[in-house]
Design an enzyme around this catalytic site. Structure first.
Site, PDB file in Angstrom:
ATOM      1  N   ASP A  62      -6.331 -15.605   5.527  1.00 42.76           N
ATOM      2  CA  ASP A  62      -7.256 -16.576   4.936  1.00 42.76           C
ATOM      3  C   ASP A  62      -7.639 -16.158   3.529  1.00 42.76           C
ATOM      4  OD1 ASP A  62      -9.708 -14.812   5.091  1.00 42.76           O
ATOM      5  OD2 ASP A  62      -9.242 -14.925   7.223  1.00 42.76           O
ATOM      6  N   GLU A  73      26.270  -2.542   7.932  1.00 49.56           N
ATOM      7  CA  GLU A  73      24.931  -3.148   7.904  1.00 49.56           C
ATOM      8  C   GLU A  73      24.088  -2.525   6.784  1.00 49.56           C
ATOM      9  OE1 GLU A  73      23.972  -4.373  12.512  1.00 49.56           O
ATOM     10  OE2 GLU A  73      23.992  -2.229  12.011  1.00 49.56           O
TER      11      GLU A  73
END
Ligand code: GLA
Length: 729
Positions: free
Chosen positions: A535, A615
């Site tokens: 928020d 990877e």
């Protein structure tokens, strides 16, 4: 920048670059709201209010036989409970004689340079070149109670901010039962509202519906803004779309329980109020004391949701985020949580750190489990003492070793919590929020500390600062892993128990302010089981927040889509995690996990030391690419290009640089098809006549925006692409 007051008409007009807001001091000092929308100059829009005798709409006594003026029909600037406006209201006061009414009328106004700030509370900021303040002073003649309505103008950001201060200038003690930060009345009209609901591991889901007669609300009564609803809503014309149409965005700069309530009244007039949740709230105000609400902010756009988002992103970036990390490039991090959970030791951490360094990651974050007795989530919270046995030495030594590898070091804390099985609890059981005589409610086997008590905040702060003083910690993850309940504070008298929730937030904000002031170099990342406290209040202290504990790239498409309506990409903590994903068990390509996580403040959260060479090579490239595109991603304009909620085959978004010379288009295939339809993505925000190059192909901006870009046929499920376009000179 302008705040205009027309003496003759008694009309206030507040202007930002593209919007205006109007109110009027009407008969007997009643403050009416007149307008919010596209910018207008000084005029008096009160002619839009129809004066007529309406049944069951009472009239203020002073009107005598004039029945055409009703508080129950007229648009109010800050509606009061108990005096004849029956719609959802802003302020409810119980007076010393037990009556429950307050009747605030206009008294005076003052204009101040710069945007106001709020003592002890987060708020948007703006100096005198950026902002201006209007304070309207109101008074209740009967009791002497005063009210200040604060309006902040951030012109360039097109934002108007609001707060209210209730001042007890009377001679008696009163109780404030409800104190909203804002009220906004609309003329009779149909409106949709958009809000963002969710749960743990699926926050901020987009929902749009028509406002209907009666009251409808979203709220949190969990002591945090919550996973379940975000304190941000949009009201819009039912025709409004992503790029077109009138809409209004509203946010509350507060991290505790809140209410956003809309009501369509009997005359089809919508009203929105927003503020702290009135549940659990009862604030005693003695003579001479005042109560300040948190801030609410509003923007208006006639360019659909994109307009609202861009204005919020701009305002948050330029008027809310603070400190060194507001503008400085944030390090790409590796967090050990999903790699090890509680099961790590020094060697394991160093192994992950080495692997991270090897792919040019810049910081190792040590998550939960490094302190007290904390090998599971059943114990240890509150004992912020390093577990040297587990770490094979001091934390300082570990951090030094990591620093010596060329990595920064970051650390997880959950300062607001206490485990029943902890030394802190054994010493200070009264520090936990628990109602005497009741067993209470545990969540994740923990209680919440009573941050309404200054000594509790100070006690935890001391332990935490001791570690931050001793060890070179350049990042802190501040977590909060349960909802609050069972409010009772042994630090407050009976008549003040209704103040705990708000006082808790003031204690938390004080702690956070102390932290960022004392350690300005620390990058603070907020967290609450992922995005349970995402928020505007938290962003005042922490420039980024862990967006969700759901790291599944495909679910994240929705989570990050919803989050993007209010919050800029730079604030979104976002990591590449393992496949199959730990929350959903879904398998996704590593490249796609990279594409999705790059729409945020980027990092990794998996055991890099177990990854194959191939990877690791992909990750090395991702890290490089993110660094190269950092400016574009963090400071460019963010466009949602397709919605993950619609039945389209790809979710796409783009970043466009301020000068429109660069664009990064990202697309993720969410549905495979046999004999597939073409997927065309229309770009936004480019310069129509400019030519944009991608590898050996060149397209005009207009071709890409009006025609679109054709995605390749995918080779695998959940494939994604990142297309980088650069304008030719
Ligand atoms: C919360 C956070 C996670 C992790 C754990 C540790 O769930 O959101 O990222 O830090 O706590 O307990």
């Amino acid at each position: 920048m302008a705040i205009l007051f027309n003496q003759e008409t008694q009309v206030f007009t507040l202007q930002t670059k593209n919007s205006a807001y109007q109110m009027k001091v009407a008969d007997y000092g009643v403050l009416l709201h007149l307008y919010y929308g596209k910018r207008i100059d000084d005029c008096d829009l009160s002619y839009l209010i129809q004066r007529t005798d309406r049944g069951f709409c009472g009239n203020p006594y002073e009107m005598q036989t004039d029945r055409t003026f009703s508080l129950d029909y007229f648009p109010q600037e800050y509606s009061c409970f108990g005096i004849g406006d029956y719609r959802t209201d802003c302020v409810k006061i119980i007076n010393a004689n037990g009556s429950c009414a307050v009747d605030y009328r206009y008294h005076s106004y003052r204009i101040e340079e710069g945007k106001y700030s709020l003592q002890g509370l987060p708020a948007f900021y703006g100096d005198k070149t950026q902002g201006e303040t209007l304070v309207i002073e109101m008074e209740d003649k009967n009791t002497g109670m005063k009210l200040e309505l604060l309006y902040g103008i951030l012109s360039e950001a097109d934002m108007i901010t609001r707060a209210a201060r209730i001042i007890n200038d009377s001679t008696e003690t009163i109780h404030v039962m409800r104190a909203m930060s804002m009220c906004l009345d609309f003329p009779n009209d149909q409106l949709d509202w958009v809000h963002f609901y969710g749960k743990h591991t699926m926050e901020r889901e987009f929902q749009r519906s028509r406002l209907i007669h009666g009251r409808q609300s979203i709220c949190s009564e969990r002591g945090t803004s919550s996973h379940q609803h975000n304190p941000f809503v949009i009201l819009c014309d039912p025709m409004t779309s992503e790029d077109w149409g009138e809409c209004y965005g509203f946010g509350l700069v507060y991290s505790g329980s809140f209410l956003a309530e809309a009501e369509v009244d009997q005359f089809h007039q919508p009203r929105l109020v927003m503020g702290i949740s009135p549940e659990e709230f009862n604030w005693q105000l003695k003579p001479g004391e005042d109560f300040l609400t948190p801030e609410a902010v509003m923007v208006y756009s006639e360019e659909g949701f994109t307009g609202i988002s861009h204005k919020f992103h701009y305002a948050i970036t330029n008027h809310l985020l603070r400190g060194e990390w507001k503008d400085k490039r944030r390090p790409i991090l590796i967090n050990n949580w999903e790699a090890t959970y509680f099961d790590f030791n020094r060697d394991k951490l160093l192994e992950i750190a080495r692997a991270a360094k090897n792919v040019n990651i810049e910081m190792l974050v040590l998550d939960d489990g490094w302190f007290g007795k904390r090998d599971s989530d059943f114990s240890g919270l509150g004992d912020w003492i390093v577990n040297e046995k587990k770490l094979g030495g001091t934390l300082k030594a570990l951090a030094e070793e990591i620093n010596a590898m060329g990595l920064k070091f970051g650390l997880w804390f959950e300062p607001e919590m206490i485990s029943e099985d902890s030394n802190l609890y054994r010493e200070h059981p009264d520090w936990a929020l628990r109602i005497p005589g009741r067993p209470g409610n545990v969540a994740r086997s923990q209680f919440v500390l009573d941050f309404s008590r200054p000594e509790v905040v100070d006690g935890i702060q001391e332990m935490m600062f001791k570690i931050l003083d001793e060890v070179n910690i350049e990042y802190v993850k501040w977590d909060f892993n349960r909802s609050i309940s069972n409010y009772f504070s042994s630090g407050l008298p009976v008549e003040r128990q209704g103040e705990i929730g708000y006082r808790y937030m003031l204690g938390l904000y004080r702690f956070l302010e102390n932290l960022i002031t004392r350690y300005p170099y620390i990058l603070l990342e907020g967290c609450s089981g992922g995005g349970g406290r995402f928020d505007l209040g938290m962003l005042y202290y922490s420039p980024q927040i862990w967006c969700s504990d759901d790291t599944d790239a495909i679910e994240r498409l929705k989570i990050q889509y919803g989050t993007s309506f209010a919050y800029p990409v730079s604030t979104v903590g976002s990591h590449v995690s393992a496949s199959p994903n730990h929350q959903t068990r879904r398998r996704t390509p590593l490249e796609t996990r990279g594409t999705v996580a790059m729409a945020g403040s980027f990092g990794y959260e998996l055991d890099l030391s177990r990854m194959t060479e191939e990877e690791q090579e992909i990750i090395r490239h991702q890290v490089e690419e993110y660094k190269q595109n950092y400016e574009l991603i963090h400071n460019g304009k963010y466009y949602r290009l397709s919605s993950p909620y619609e039945d389209c085959r790809a979710t796409a978004w783009a970043f466009v640089s301020e000068d429109k010379k660069e664009c990064l288009l990202c697309a993720v295939i969410t549905k495979l098809q046999a004999n597939p339809d073409a997927v065309i993505i229309k770009l936004k925000g480019l310069e129509p006549k400019r030519r944009y190059r991608i590898s050996d192909k060149v397209y005009t901006g207009e071709a890409l925006m009006y025609g679109g870009y054709l995605l390749p046929i995918p080779d695998e499920e959940y494939q994604s692409w990142r297309f980088y376009f650069r304008a030719e000179e």
